[in-house]
Write an enzyme that holds these catalytic residues in place. Sequence first.
Site, PDB file in Angstrom:
ATOM      1  N   GLU A  60      87.103  56.611   1.612  1.00 50.93           N
ATOM      2  CA  GLU A  60      86.812  56.036   2.925  1.00 50.93           C
ATOM      3  C   GLU A  60      86.006  56.975   3.813  1.00 50.93           C
ATOM      4  O   GLU A  60      85.124  56.552   4.551  1.00 50.93           O
ATOM      5  CB  GLU A  60      88.105  55.609   3.633  1.00 50.93           C
ATOM      6  CG  GLU A  60      88.732  54.330   3.072  1.00 50.93           C
ATOM      7  CD  GLU A  60      89.440  54.532   1.741  1.00 50.93           C
ATOM      8  OE1 GLU A  60      89.728  55.695   1.386  1.00 50.93           O
ATOM      9  OE2 GLU A  60      89.687  53.538   1.031  1.00 50.93           O
ATOM     10  N   HIS A 129      98.842  48.103   4.406  1.00 49.53           N
ATOM     11  CA  HIS A 129      97.807  47.070   4.380  1.00 49.53           C
ATOM     12  C   HIS A 129      97.769  46.289   5.696  1.00 49.53           C
ATOM     13  O   HIS A 129      96.723  45.846   6.122  1.00 49.53           O
ATOM     14  CB  HIS A 129      98.048  46.076   3.239  1.00 49.53           C
ATOM     15  CG  HIS A 129      97.686  46.586   1.880  1.00 49.53           C
ATOM     16  ND1 HIS A 129      98.209  47.739   1.352  1.00 49.53           N
ATOM     17  CD2 HIS A 129      96.845  46.086   0.937  1.00 49.53           C
ATOM     18  CE1 HIS A 129      97.701  47.932   0.141  1.00 49.53           C
ATOM     19  NE2 HIS A 129      96.870  46.940  -0.131  1.00 49.53           N
TER      20      HIS A 129
END
Lengths: 325, 358
Positions: A60, A129
């Site tokens: 990321e 999540h």
Amino acid sequence: MAQMTMIQAINNALDVELGLNKDVLVFGEDVGHNGGVFRATDGLQKKHGKDRVFDTPLAESGIMGLATGLAMQGFRPVPEIQFFGFVFEAMDEIAGQAARMRYRTNGRFTCPLVVRSPFGGGVKTPEMHADSLEGLFLQTPGVRVVIPSNPYDAKGLLISAIRNNDPVIFLEHMKLYRSIRAEVPEEAYTVPLDKANVVREGKDLTVIAYGAMVHTALKSADELAKRGVQAEVIDLRSISPIDIDTIVTSIKKTHRAMVVQEAQRSAGAAAEIIAQINEHAIYHLEGPVLRITPPDTVYPFAQIEDEWIPDSKQVLAGMDKALSL
Amino acid sequence: MSTVLETEKTPYLQVLNKDGDVVNPSLMPDLSNDTLRELMRRMVFTRIIDQRAIKLSRQGRLGFYAPAGGQEASMIGSQAALNKDDFILPGYRDIPQLLFHGWNLTQWILFSRGHQHGTAMPQDMHALLPQIIIGAQYAQTPGIAMAFKLRGEKRVAITYTGDGGTSQGDFYEGINFAGAFNLPAVFVVQNNQFAISVPVELQTAAETLAQKSVAAGIPGYQVDGNDILAMYAVTKEAVDRARAGNGPTLIEALTFRFGPHTMSGDDPTRYRTKELENEWEQKDPLVRFRKFLEQKKLWSEQDEEQVMEDAKNELNDALKQADAYPKMTIPSLIDSMFEVLPDSLKRQKSEYTGKEDA
């Protein structure tokens, strides 16, 4: 016009902007050939080419560093962070770098990028999540944070975000991806950034919500209306900056307010909204501004998330309390 | 040259030994006498500016400063291998590269003092301001390099970090992204053997830092970072390779900083021995290159004095300009945050200007 889900509206917005501006680039983990884990980028690589829509290594910070460098060079990157719980990996590149680029180079370089990322509970995801982390970026000068609640806004806001010349965090609630269909124009249109939207008019109570909580608040307001009490529901749409003018206008009419959010009590945008109401509208209030939120725990394991996230009964109880104080 | 991918051990590349003799003619770059003299001029200029900066910092006339003395060869040799339109992503110590890439001393002084206008680099200067977050410049380099590749521009992005920086995640992500996308990028590690007080042995068990390139699948070289000709030659080859579309390179420059880590209270006698410092003084990059040029009758004491004089004068002029520069204001700070100010910031700006319609 076509009937679209939010995921289709997002796909359509990306398709339209990729077609209109060759500097728009879409990339992230599995967004290319695979079309994204939610199909948000389905078909885009085939249509616009591998130079415009592509997969990246699984990292990321690397993705956001790539986006920052490309944006500095005049591209308009739309990187995806697969789930917003993974944003901690990219925190420096977003908050420490892209958000500060215009300021730290005195305008020599800018970062016209849009971080797209799914979040939100109610769909039984594994850990990290579903977390609502928008509050972290509400506290980050230099970025805008946008959370659409319906397909029409999702497309219009995403196009506005892509055309904006500063970084935008665009958060997509997973439970809303396919749960609503709405009329969405096929061509490009924009919904303005920085502007809230009154989604239900009422004279008795102002309810401020965003993301999936807009729908919960609307359901509760319908229940309340059966008793002849009308709640005005504001869909914030923009979490940073907060459109306090729309909120104050409503409070001048209703004299009571509450905030509903999916983020924990001390997270999210509720505290900031209430502080701004205190600054701008305290003399118009007849009672304290309440907030309906989950407790200050970590986001729970899937088994208990439906109890943890405020539901319409809990919001209705909150409305009753806000009206009685 | 061979890479660590091909050999068991990373080669240590050198052109000049410490006496200024050419020990590796095959690596000797093809440079004109004027260019050789210019490289020396830049190193002497940098040394003088560094010495003055340390004093100015102690006097409170400069703010943040990370001494560069000792690293002139790795900094200037690598920058000299670039074209004007190549892009530098520097770390916080990499001021000399910026000065020779188009920054001016006045802007550097303003930057050091914490003035926003120091960082508004000229439009034709392709560099970012010194990066404070160690590793972030490595993560951003693939983005700059990919922009060049997508536009078909024959430009290269170069970035710098230190030995400690190789332990960061962004260091690895940066070289790995550049490798995976085959981007025109050059990654330089200036291994001065200490990250503040921590010796390189505590960063990694790896024998060299150059071999970290293996993890990204890209070429890596270890270079005598105090040998400006070796630094120039290896960087030039990496830059040419990148420009030709053949991907990124990692270069480790073995060097040593003579001064403290920064002028913010660091005392290197707490962690470095006198013996080690003496050993590296023998490897001073200026001494070695001076001997080389003197052997070729390309450098004299008079040349050296002229550069010292020029450096002092240019710095004095720059200090005067920086002193006279208008101060920063809160409204201008607010204006630099966004292209279109949110209403909330407009309101906050008006609190500082006293005007509602700010």
